[in-house]
Design a protein around this motif. Structure first.
Motif, PDB file in Angstrom:
ATOM      1  N   LYS A 235      64.963  26.294  -0.908  1.00  0.00           N
ATOM      2  CA  LYS A 235      66.664  25.859  -1.518  1.00  0.00           C
ATOM      3  C   LYS A 235      67.254  25.742  -2.047  1.00  0.00           C
ATOM      4  O   LYS A 235      67.961  25.869  -2.897  1.00  0.00           O
ATOM      5  CB  LYS A 235      67.094  26.232   1.040  1.00  0.00           C
ATOM      6  N   SER A 236      66.558  24.183  -0.959  1.00  0.00           N
ATOM      7  CA  SER A 236      68.370  23.076  -2.735  1.00  0.00           C
ATOM      8  C   SER A 236      66.646  23.066  -3.860  1.00  0.00           C
ATOM      9  O   SER A 236      67.669  23.389  -4.811  1.00  0.00           O
ATOM     10  CB  SER A 236      67.354  21.436  -1.919  1.00  0.00           C
ATOM     11  N   THR A 237      65.848  23.157  -4.022  1.00  0.00           N
ATOM     12  CA  THR A 237      64.719  23.436  -4.954  1.00  0.00           C
ATOM     13  C   THR A 237      65.533  25.136  -6.514  1.00  0.00           C
ATOM     14  O   THR A 237      65.892  24.246  -7.041  1.00  0.00           O
ATOM     15  CB  THR A 237      63.577  23.746  -4.867  1.00  0.00           C
TER      16      THR A 237
ATOM     17  N   PHE B 141      76.664  19.224  -3.264  1.00  0.00           N
ATOM     18  CA  PHE B 141      75.015  19.056  -2.665  1.00  0.00           C
ATOM     19  C   PHE B 141      74.830  19.027  -1.074  1.00  0.00           C
ATOM     20  O   PHE B 141      75.927  18.498  -0.710  1.00  0.00           O
ATOM     21  CB  PHE B 141      74.963  17.889  -3.457  1.00  0.00           C
ATOM     22  N   GLN B 142      73.562  18.764  -0.799  1.00  0.00           N
ATOM     23  CA  GLN B 142      73.310  18.698   0.350  1.00  0.00           C
ATOM     24  C   GLN B 142      73.840  17.103   0.763  1.00  0.00           C
ATOM     25  O   GLN B 142      74.398  16.760   1.987  1.00  0.00           O
ATOM     26  CB  GLN B 142      72.071  18.373   0.601  1.00  0.00           C
ATOM     27  N   ASP B 143      73.517  16.420   0.243  1.00  0.00           N
ATOM     28  CA  ASP B 143      74.221  15.105  -0.257  1.00  0.00           C
ATOM     29  C   ASP B 143      75.066  14.991  -0.644  1.00  0.00           C
ATOM     30  O   ASP B 143      75.275  15.557  -1.849  1.00  0.00           O
ATOM     31  CB  ASP B 143      73.227  14.605  -0.490  1.00  0.00           C
TER      32      ASP B 143
ATOM     33  N   MET C  19      76.442  25.733  -3.218  1.00  0.00           N
ATOM     34  CA  MET C  19      76.988  24.859  -1.802  1.00  0.00           C
ATOM     35  C   MET C  19      75.532  24.638  -1.217  1.00  0.00           C
ATOM     36  O   MET C  19      75.255  25.592  -0.466  1.00  0.00           O
ATOM     37  CB  MET C  19      78.252  25.268  -0.659  1.00  0.00           C
ATOM     38  N   ASP C  20      74.932  23.477  -0.975  1.00  0.00           N
ATOM     39  CA  ASP C  20      74.031  23.595  -0.168  1.00  0.00           C
ATOM     40  C   ASP C  20      75.030  22.731   1.504  1.00  0.00           C
ATOM     41  O   ASP C  20      74.744  22.236   1.466  1.00  0.00           O
ATOM     42  CB  ASP C  20      73.089  22.674  -1.302  1.00  0.00           C
ATOM     43  N   GLU C  21      74.022  23.509   2.424  1.00  0.00           N
ATOM     44  CA  GLU C  21      74.363  23.040   3.931  1.00  0.00           C
ATOM     45  C   GLU C  21      76.103  22.183   3.762  1.00  0.00           C
ATOM     46  O   GLU C  21      76.035  20.531   4.361  1.00  0.00           O
ATOM     47  CB  GLU C  21      73.373  22.226   4.384  1.00  0.00           C
TER      48      GLU C  21
ATOM     49  N   SER D 189      62.160  17.589   1.622  1.00  0.00           N
ATOM     50  CA  SER D 189      63.610  17.872   1.584  1.00  0.00           C
ATOM     51  C   SER D 189      64.505  17.259   2.557  1.00  0.00           C
ATOM     52  O   SER D 189      64.025  16.244   3.236  1.00  0.00           O
ATOM     53  CB  SER D 189      63.733  19.536   2.282  1.00  0.00           C
ATOM     54  N   GLY D 190      65.607  17.489   2.371  1.00  0.00           N
ATOM     55  CA  GLY D 190      67.420  17.055   3.166  1.00  0.00           C
ATOM     56  C   GLY D 190      66.517  17.294   4.586  1.00  0.00           C
ATOM     57  O   GLY D 190      66.777  16.477   5.076  1.00  0.00           O
ATOM     58  N   GLY D 191      66.255  18.912   5.107  1.00  0.00           N
ATOM     59  CA  GLY D 191      65.207  18.470   6.726  1.00  0.00           C
ATOM     60  C   GLY D 191      64.692  17.412   6.794  1.00  0.00           C
ATOM     61  O   GLY D 191      63.972  16.733   7.980  1.00  0.00           O
TER      62      GLY D 191
HETATM   63 MG   LIG Z   1      67.971  21.287   1.281  1.00  0.00          MG
END
Ligand SMILES: [Mg+2]
Ligand SMILES: Nc1ncnc2c1ncn2[C@@H]1O[C@H](COP(=O)(O)OP(=O)(O)OP(=O)(O)O)[C@@H](O)[C@H]1O
Ligand SMILES: Nc1ncnc2c1ncn2[C@@H]1O[C@H](COP(=O)(O)OP(=O)(O)OP(=O)(O)O)[C@@H](O)[C@H]1O
Ligand SMILES: Cc1ncc(C[n+]2csc(CCO)c2C)c(N)n1
Ligand SMILES: [Mg+2]
Lengths: 256, 294, 523, 256
Positions: A48-50, A86-88, A162-164, D140-142
Motif C-alpha cells: 500500500k505504501s509503495t 505519510f505513515q510516519d 493519506m497513509d494510515e 513496511s510500517g506494520g
Molecule cells: Mg505502509
C-alpha cells in the motif's frame, strides 16, 4: 483517455533488499476518478505504501505508470495539486507545529500570511490549539500524527494521499477526524486516496474500497460503497454498514 | 629619487643597524635613493625576492647563493659582504664547554637543518667523523641548550650568549670560521639584470650603507636605544640584547678596506670552504668593481 | 538552578587544572621549569602589555578575514558537492591537497607571490576550508530523508530541500566545523606571520621572542592566541548547543538510502571522475604557477618535478634521499594515525560519558590547536626527548581535534528515542554507546577519520622538522635553505599523493561499511 | 507493602516545553498486581506514554514514584525484568531484523546463541519469516512494528510494557497478535501493561482497564474485565463483550 483523478496503469515494483527479493506490486491497475474517495486496505506489507509512494513520484515503478490529474506525478506535485500524509509523521524537528503545517505552503511558494487563518483553523481542527508553538519533540505520538494531517490538508489539494493517518489516534478522535475529513473532501471535491487498516473507517469514508493482498502485492478486488453522502455518525450503527464491513473483512481474509 | 628596495635576511635586530641608521639619517636619500626596507623571516628566502623583482638587493648566506648560481644557473652576483667572518658558531655552556671541534665528539649538537652541511664541512676539515656527533634540528629557542638537553647549538655567536647569560648561565663559543669554514655572511646580492640597469643606485646603496655602519660602530651602544620605539618596537627582543649583538658583531663586520669589501684571498677562502661541501663557486660570481667606485 | 549545576562541575575542574598547573609550574616540576606557572604567564603578559595590542590586532585581522573567507568557501563548496555528488569526487584530490599541503612548503611560496596581509589570510583560510567543507557535507548528507520526501512530494526541487531541510539540519554540524576552523584560522595566520617577515602579528612577536629562552613569553603569546580562538570557539559551541536539540530527529529515520550504485552501472563516468580527481590538483598547481608568474627557478610545474626526479643530473641523489626519508617517515605515520584517531575517539566518547571533564579539557585542547608547535618544541623535547614519543605526541596534537569535534557532534545527534531503547533495558552508559550511539554515528566516525588521515603525515613531518631531524620533514626544511625547489615541490607533491592514498583507503572502507549498515555515505 | 507488579504512587509530571507548560500527569496512582494484565486507554496526549516512560526510568517524575516488582525502575530494568515495545518502533536501522530482536539480549549480556531458537520463533510468530536479514528500512510500517513486538518479548520479561504495539497492523493480524500475546502472557505469568487505542483490544486482553483523561493527564477510572481465561476469538462477538466495550467508550467519552 483523460479522466483526472489518479490512475495506476499496470504498475510493477520489485525490491531487491538484503533480506530477499520482494515483489511489492504486481501489475496494479486502478483508477480513482476525479472527486472520488478510494480507500486502500490490505494486510501489512502488501504494498500500500509503495503504491502511494510511486503515485507521488518518490519511487520509480519498474513497469507501468501512474497519472495524477492526467499528469506525471512530478508535474502534478509541482503544480501543488497533491496533499500528503505519510505513515510516519515526518515532521521537521526544528519547526513548531504551525511552521510544520506551513511547510507545503512554503514549498509551493504561497504567501504564508494569507493562509494564516487556514493554518490556525486546521490546527484547531486536529485538536492542537495551544500547541501552535510546540516543537515535535514535545508532542505525543498521536499529536504528531495530527500535525501531519493538518499539513496534508493545508494546501487544499485537488488530490489527497493519506497513509494510515489516524493509526495513532483514539477512537473518538478518529471518528471526529473521519467526519472532518469527509466534510473537507466534499467541500473541496478533491480526489482522495486513503490507506487504512480500519475497515469501518474505509466503509464509512470511501466510495470504493480497493482490497489488496500480499506476496506478491496486488490489487485483489474493488468494492463499491453505496451509502449516501454526507454520511452521518449514525451510519456506524447501521446494519447495512456492518454487513458491508463484514463483506470487506471476508474479502480481505480470503485474499490473504 | 629612484625607488630602491632592499630585502633583509631576518627580523629587525642589530644585525641591520647600519641600514637603519642610514635610513634615519637620510644617507640613502643623499645618494638619490628612495629606499624601502623589508625585514626578513624564516619563510623569506632572500634570493627568491630578487628573482621575482620584489627587491633590488638582498643579504644572503653565500653557501645558498653560490649553490644556486652554480647548480641552477641563477643570475646572481655578490657585490659585497656585510660580515667578513660568518658570525655563526658553536655555542655551549661554560659548565659543559665545547671549545673546539674535537670537543663535539660524542655530543649532541643542535643545528638548523639548512646549516647541517656547513657543520659537516667544518667537522670534515677538522678530521672528525660526522657519525661521531649527534646532530639534531635547532629551532630558534636556546632553552634546550640552557637546560642541558643538548650540549651545543649552532647559532649566531653575536646573539645567543647574551640570552644564555640572561638565563643565569655562561656561554662559550667558537666560530666555524676559525676552524676552517671560512665564509662570509650577509653577502650583498643582486641579479645580473639589476647590476646592469641600476649600477649607479647600487654604488649609492653601498656608499650610504657603509656610512651608516661606520657611524654605528663609532660607539655600538649608542644607536640601539634610539630605535626602541621605531625599528625595534614590538620585536620581542630587548635593547640590551641589541647592544650586545652590536658590540659582538663589530670585529666581524669591520674591514681594513672598508665595510662590505671583499679581499681576493677572502673570496678565495670562501670558495675553498664551500668547495669542501660540494658547492663549486668561482671568482666570477663575485663582482668587486662596485666597491671600488664607492 | 540546573544551569548553575551544569557549569559548576566544569568550572571546578578548570580551577583545579589551573591550580595544578600553577603548582607544577612554580615548583619547576616539569622539564626543569620549562613549563611556567599560570601566575608567571600572567605576570609576563602584564609586563608585556604594551607590546600586545598591535600584534593582536594584526592577527585578528588576518585570521578573521581568513576565517570568513575559508568558511564561506567551505560551506558553499559543501553545498555544491552535495547538490552535485559527482563534483565531490572530481574535487576530492584538490580538497585533500589543500588540507594536506605542509604549511612549511607553501608558506615561502605564498609570502613570495602575495604581499601584505594576503599570505596570512590565505593560510588562515586554508586552515578552515577543508574542515568546514567536510563538516558541511557530512551534515547535509545525514539529514533526514523523510523530511526530504515531504518537500519532494510538494514538487520541491533539490535546491529547496537543501534550503528547507538539509541546511538547517546540518547547522550543528557546520557549526562544529566552524569550531575547529577557529583555532585553525588563528594558527594559520600566526604561522604566516612567523615566517613571512612582517613586523606585526603574534607570529612575528613569537619569532622575536623565541630567542629569549623565556617560556613565560611563549606561553603568554599562546594564551592570547588561544583566547582569540577560544572566543570564536565558544560562540559557535553555544550556538550549536542551542541548535542541536531541535535538529535531532524525534524518531529514528529507518529508510535505507538509495544505493550509490551508479558506480557499477556507469563505470565510465566513475573512471572519468576518478581521473579528474587525480588531474585537478596538478591542473591547479600548473595554473597557480602560470598565473602568478613565479620564476621558473622557484616554481616547478608537475613536469618540472618529474624532470627533477628522473632526468636531472641530481635525479639519482634526489631519489635516494627521498626514498630514505620516506622510509623513515611512513611507518611512524601509520602509528601516529592510529594514535590520533584513538585519542579523538576516546575523547568523543568521554564527551558523552564525562561531559564535565570534557568542558574542562576543552581549553587545554584549544591551546594545543592554537599554540604554534615551534614554541612548544623546547618543552616537548625536554619532556619527551627527540624520539618516537615526541613524534607521536605532535602527530596526535595535529590530528585529534577535528576528528574529535566532528565525532562528538555526530554522537550528540543520535535521536533520544533510539538511545532510550537501550536505557529501557538498564544498559550502562558504555553499553548504550557500544550498541546504539557509536553505530548510529558511524558516518560521523568515518568523516572524522577522513579528517585525520591526511594530517597524520603532516604531524610526523612537523616533528621531524622541529625535533627529530629525520625523514621527509627534515628533507623539506633542508631543501628550503638550499633553494632546492625541485625537492620542495617533490616532497609537497608526494605528501599530497600519500594523503590522497590514505584518504582513498578510508573512503573505500567507509563505503563498504556504511552500505552494509544501510547508511548514506558523505563521500 | 511489597506486592510485585507495577505500582504508581502519586506520580506527577509537568513539562515546560516551548509551546507552554503541560501537566502531563497529575497524581497518578495505580497498582498492577503481579501477573495481571492492565490496559491503559485514553485520549491522545493524556500522558499514557509519559506514564510508561516514567515506569521505565526514562523520565523522572516530579513527584511520586513507580516501583516495578518492588524495585526502582532502573534496578528492575537492569535486572532484565522488563520488556518494552515503544509507540515508535525504534528499530536500529543498521541492524537486521534478527539483530534488532537481539538487542535486549545483548544489553542484558545474555548469550545470544542460546536464544537463537527463541529469536527465530518470535520472528516467525510475528509473521516475518524470510525477513530475518532484512534491514528495517526494507520493511513496511506494520512489519517494523512487528519487529518491535518480537523484541519486547525476547527476554521473556516478568513485566511487559507495550505502547500501542498493534497500531499499524491490519485487523486480522491484530487479532492474531492479540491471541498470541494472551498466550505468551499466560504462559509466562508476566505482568502486562498495554497502552492501546483499541477498546475491543483492551477489553479482550486486559484484567483491568485504566481509563485516563487529558488536561491534566490523570487516571479517571479503572474498569475490571471479568471474562474468563483463556479468552477465545468468539468473545469478540459476545454481547457481554460489546456491552463492556460500550461502557468503556462511555467512560472514555465522559472523561474527555
Ligand atoms: Mg505502509
Ligand atoms: N526500500 C525497500 N527495500 C526493500 N523492500 C522494501 C522497501 N520498501 C518496501 N519494501 C517491501 O515491500 C513490501 C511492501 O511494503 P509497503 O511499505 O508498501 O507495505 P504496506 O502495504 O504499506 O504495509 P504496512 O501496512 O505494514 O505499512 C514489503 O514486503 C516491504 O518489505
Ligand atoms: N518532552 C516533552 N516536552 C514537552 N511536553 C511533552 C514532552 N513529552 C510529552 N509532552 C506532553 O505531555 C503530554 C502527554 O504526552 P504523552 O506522549 O504521554 O501522551 P500519550 O497519552 O502517549 O498520547 P498519544 O496517544 O498521542 O501517544 C502531551 O500533551 C505532550 O505534549
Ligand atoms: C640573530 C639572527 N638569528 C637568526 C637569523 C636567521 N638566519 C639568517 S642566516 C642564518 C644562518 C643560516 O646560514 C640564520 C639562522 C639571523 N639572521 N639573525
Ligand atoms: Mg503515546
Amino acid at each position: 483517455m483523460p479522466s483526472g483523478g489518479i490512475t495506476f496503469h499496470g504498475v510493477c515494483k520489485t525490491f531487491s533488499g538484503r533480506g530477499k527479493t520482494i515483489e511489492a506490486l504486481r501489475d496494479m491497475s486502478l483508477s480513482c476518478p476525479s472527486g472520488s474517495f478510494t480507500a486502500i486496505i490490505g494486510p501489512s506489507g502488501c504494498g500500500k505504501s509503495t503504491a502511494m509512494r510511486i503515485a507521488l513520484g518518490l519511487e520509480d515503478a519498474d513497469k507501468g505508470a501512474v497519472l495524477i490529474e492526467d499528469r506525471e506525478p512530478q508535474d502534478a506535485t509541482r503544480a501543488g495539486l497533491t496533499g500528503v500524509a505519510f505513515q510516519d509523521a515526518a515532521l521537521l524537528p526544528w519547526r513548531s507545529v504551525r511552521q510544520n503545517v506551513e511547510v507545503p505552503l512554503e514549498v509551493l511558494r504561497k504567501n504564508i500570511r494569507d493562509f494564516a487563518p487556514d493554518v490556525q483553523h486546521l490546527i484547531e481542527l486536529v485538536g492542537l490549539k495551544g500547541y501552535e508553538n510546540a516543537l515535535p519533540g514535545e508532542l505525543s505520538g498521536g499529536m504528531r500524527q495530527r500535525v501531519a494531517i493538518a499539513r496534508a490538508l493545508v494546501t487544499r489539494p485537488r488530490v489527497l494521499f493519506m497513509d494510515e493517518p489516524f493509526g495513532a489516534l483514539d477512537q473518538i478522535l478518529r471518528r471526529q477526524m473521519n467526519l472532518e475529513l469527509q466534510r473537507i473532501w466534499q467541500e473541496s471535491q478533491a480526489t482522495a486516496f486513503l490507506v487504512t487498516h480500519g475497515i469501518d473507517e474505509a466503509v464509512f469514508l470511501a466510495d470504493r474500497i480497493a482490497v489488496m493482498s500480499a506476496n506478491p502485492g496486488r490489487l485483489s478486488v474493488v468494492i463499491d460503497v453505496p451509502f449516501e453522502r454526507p454520511r452521518k455518525p449514525e451510519l456506524f450503527s447501521d446494519p447495512a454498514f456492518h454487513a458491508l464491513c463484514d463483506k470487506v473483512a471476508e474479502v480481505l481474509h480470503g485474499g490473504q | 629619487a629612484s625607488p630602491f628596495a632592499m630585502q633583509a635576511s631576518w627580523i629587525n635586530d642589530a644585525e641591520f643597524a647600519g641600514y637603519f641608521l642610514g635610513l634615519d639619517k637620510g644617507y640613502y636619500a643623499d645618494e638619490g635613493l628612495d629606499m624601502s626596507y623589508a625585514s626578513g623571516g624564516p619563510d623569506v628566502i632572500p634570493e627568491s625576492t630578487i628573482i621575482t623583482g620584489r627587491a633590488d638587493l638582498t643579504l644572503t648566506t653565500p653557501d645558498t647563493t653560490i649553490k644556486a648560481i652554480s647548480e641552477q644557473g641563477a643570475p646572481f652576483k655578490i657585490i659585497g659582504t656585510q660580515y667578513q667572518k660568518n658570525p655563526i658558531g658553536i655555542v655551549s655552556l661554560k659548565s659543559n664547554p665545547i671549545n673546539k671541534p674535537e670537543d663535539l665528539v660524542g655530543k649532541t649538537l643542535a643545528v638548523p637543518p639548512v646549516n647541517v652541511i656547513s657543520v659537516e664541512a667544518m667537522l670534515k676539515l677538522n678530521g672528525i667523523d660526522k657519525a661521531d656527533v649527534n646532530i639534531v634540528p635547532y629551532a630558534y629557542d636556546p632553552t634546550p641548550l640552557i637546560k642541558g638537553e643538548i650540549d651545543a647549538s649552532l647559532d649566531f655567536t653575536t646573539n645567543v650568549p647574551f640570552t644564555i647569560s640572561q638565563q643565569g648561565a655562561e656561554a662559550t663559543s667558537f666560530l666555524l670560521y676559525d676552524f676552517g669554514f671560512t665564509i662570509f655572511n650577509d653577502t650583498v646580492v643582486v641579479t645580473e639584470e639589476t647590476l646592469k640597469t641600476k649600477r649607479k643606485e647600487l654604488v649609492g646603496w653601498l656608499r650610504a650603507s657603509r656610512r651608516g655602519w661606520e657611524e654605528n660602530f663609532v660607539d655600538p651602544t649608542v644607536w640601539p636605544p634610539k630605535w626602541a620605539d621605531s625599528w625595534f618596537k614590538g620585536t620581542g627582543r630587548t635593547i640590551e640584547n641589541e647592544i650586545y649583538f652590536n658590540k659582538a658583531q663589530q670585529p666581524l663586520v669591520e674591514s681594513p678596506n672598508g665595510i662590505f669589501s671583499m679581499a681576493e684571498d677572502d673570496i678565495e677562502a670562501c670558495l675553498t670552504a664551500l668547495g669542501q661541501i660540494g658547492i663549486n663557486g668561482s671568482r666570477d660570481m663575485f663582482d668587486t668593481t662596485l666597491l671600488e667606485e664607492i | 538552578m540546573a544551569g548553575n549545576k551544569q557549569w559548576a562541575a566544569p568550572l571546578r575542574n578548570v580551577v583545579a587544572l589551573l591550580l595544578v598547573w600553577e603548582v607544577v609550574g612554580r615548583l619547576d616540576l616539569i622539564a626543569d621549569g620549562a613549563l611556567p606557572g599560570v601566575s608567571e604567564i600572567l605576570i609576563g603578559l602584564w609586563n608585556d602589555r604594551s607590546d600586545y595590542p598591535l600584534h593582536v590586532w594584526e592577527t585578528l585581522k588576518a585570521s578573521g578575514l581568513g576565517f570568513v573567507i575559508g568558511n564561506l568557501l567551505g560551506v558553499v563548496a559543501g553545498i555544491f558537492f552535495v547538490l552535485i555528488p559527482v563534483s565531490l569526487r572530481v574535487f576530492r584530490g584538490l580538497n585533500i591537497a589543500i588540507f594536506a599541503l605542509p604549511p612549511i612548503a607553501i608558506a615561502p611560496i605564498l609570502s613570495l607571490t602575495l604581499s601584505g596581509l594576503t599570505p596570512r589570510v590565505v593560510l588562515a583560510a586554508l586552515g578552515c576550508y577543508f574542515v568546514t567543507m567536510t563538516a558541511t557535507v557530512i551534515g547535509l548528507s545525514q539529514s533526514d530523508s523523510r523530511a526530504a520526501d515531504l518537500i519532494r512530494v510538494y514538487g520541491g526541487s533539490n535546491w529547496l530541500i537543501m534550503r528547507m531541510v538539509q541546511f538547517r539540519s546540518a547547522l550543528p554540524s557546520i557549526l562544529s566545523g566552524l569550531r575547529v576552523a577557529a583555532p585553525n584560522a588563528v594558527l594559520g595566520a600566526i604561522l604566516a606571520e612567523f615566517g613571512g617577515g612582517g613586523r606585526w602579528g603574534l607570529g612575528a612577536y613569537l619569532l622575536g621572542s623565541l630567542g629569549r629562552a623565556e617560556p613565560e613569553r611563549l606561553w603568554g603569546i599562546g594564551v592570547v592566541a588561544t583566547l582569540i580562538a577560544g572566543l570564536a570557539y565558544g560562540v559557535f559551541a553555544l550556538m550549536s548547543h542551542r541548535f542541536v536539540g531541535a535538529s535531532r530527529a524525534v524518531t529514528m529515520n529507518m529508510s535505507v538510502p538509495e544505493k550509490a550504485g551508479d558506480e557499477q552501472s556507469r563505470p565510465l563516468s566513475s573512471i572519468l571522475a576518478g581521473a579528474m580527481a587525480v588531474l585537478l590538483p596538478f591542473l591547479f598547481w600548473w595554473a597557480f604557477i602560470r598565473l602568478l608568474d613565479v620564476p621558473a627557478m622557484i616554481s616547478k610545474t608537475p613536469i618540472g618535478v618529474v624532470e627533477y626526479l628522473f632526468f636531472s643530473p641530481a635525479a639519482q641523489s634526489a631519489q635516494e634521499r627521498l626514498i630514505a626519508a620516506l622510509w623513515e617517515t611512513l611507518p611512524i605515520t601509520g602509528i601516529g594515525l592510529l594514535c590520533g584517531l584513538t585519542f579523538a575517539f576516546l575523547l568523543a566518547i568521554s564527551s558523552r560519558l564525562f561531559p564535565g571533564f570534557l568542558r574542562a579539557f576543552m581549553p587545554v585542547a584549544l591551546v594545543t590547536q592554537t599554540m604554534p608547535l615551534v614554541a612548544l618544541t623546547p618543552l616537548l623535547v625536554l619532556l619527551l626527548g627527540r624520539g618516537t614519543s615526541l613524534t607521536l605526541w605532535v602527530t596526535i596534537s595535529v590530528t585529534f581535534f577535528p576528528a574529535f569535534v566532528i565525532l562528538a557532534q555526530g554522537i550528540s545527534m543520535v535521536p533520544r528515542a533510539t538511545r532510550e531503547l537501550a536505557m529501557a533495558y538498564g544498559a550502562s552508559a558504555g553499553q548504550e554507546l557500544r550498541i546504539i550511539t557509536i553505530p548510529a554515528s558511524m558516518p560521523y566516525l568515518f568523516a572524522a577519520t577522513r579528517l585525520t588521515v591526511p594530517r597524520a603525515l603532516l604531524g610526523v613531518m612537523i616533528a621531524e622538522w622541529l625535533a627529530t631531524g629525520k625523514g621527509l620533514g627534515n628533507l623539506l626544511n633542508q631543501s628550503r635553505g638550499y633553494m632546492d625547489y625541485g625537492m620542495i615541490w617533490t616532497v609537497a607533491a608526494l605528501s599530497v599523493i600519500l594523503a590522497v592514498v590514505f584518504y582513498q583507503l578510508v573512503v573505500v572502507v567507509e563505503r563498504r561499511v556504511l552500505q552494509r549498515m544501510g547508511m548514506s555515505t558523505a563521500e
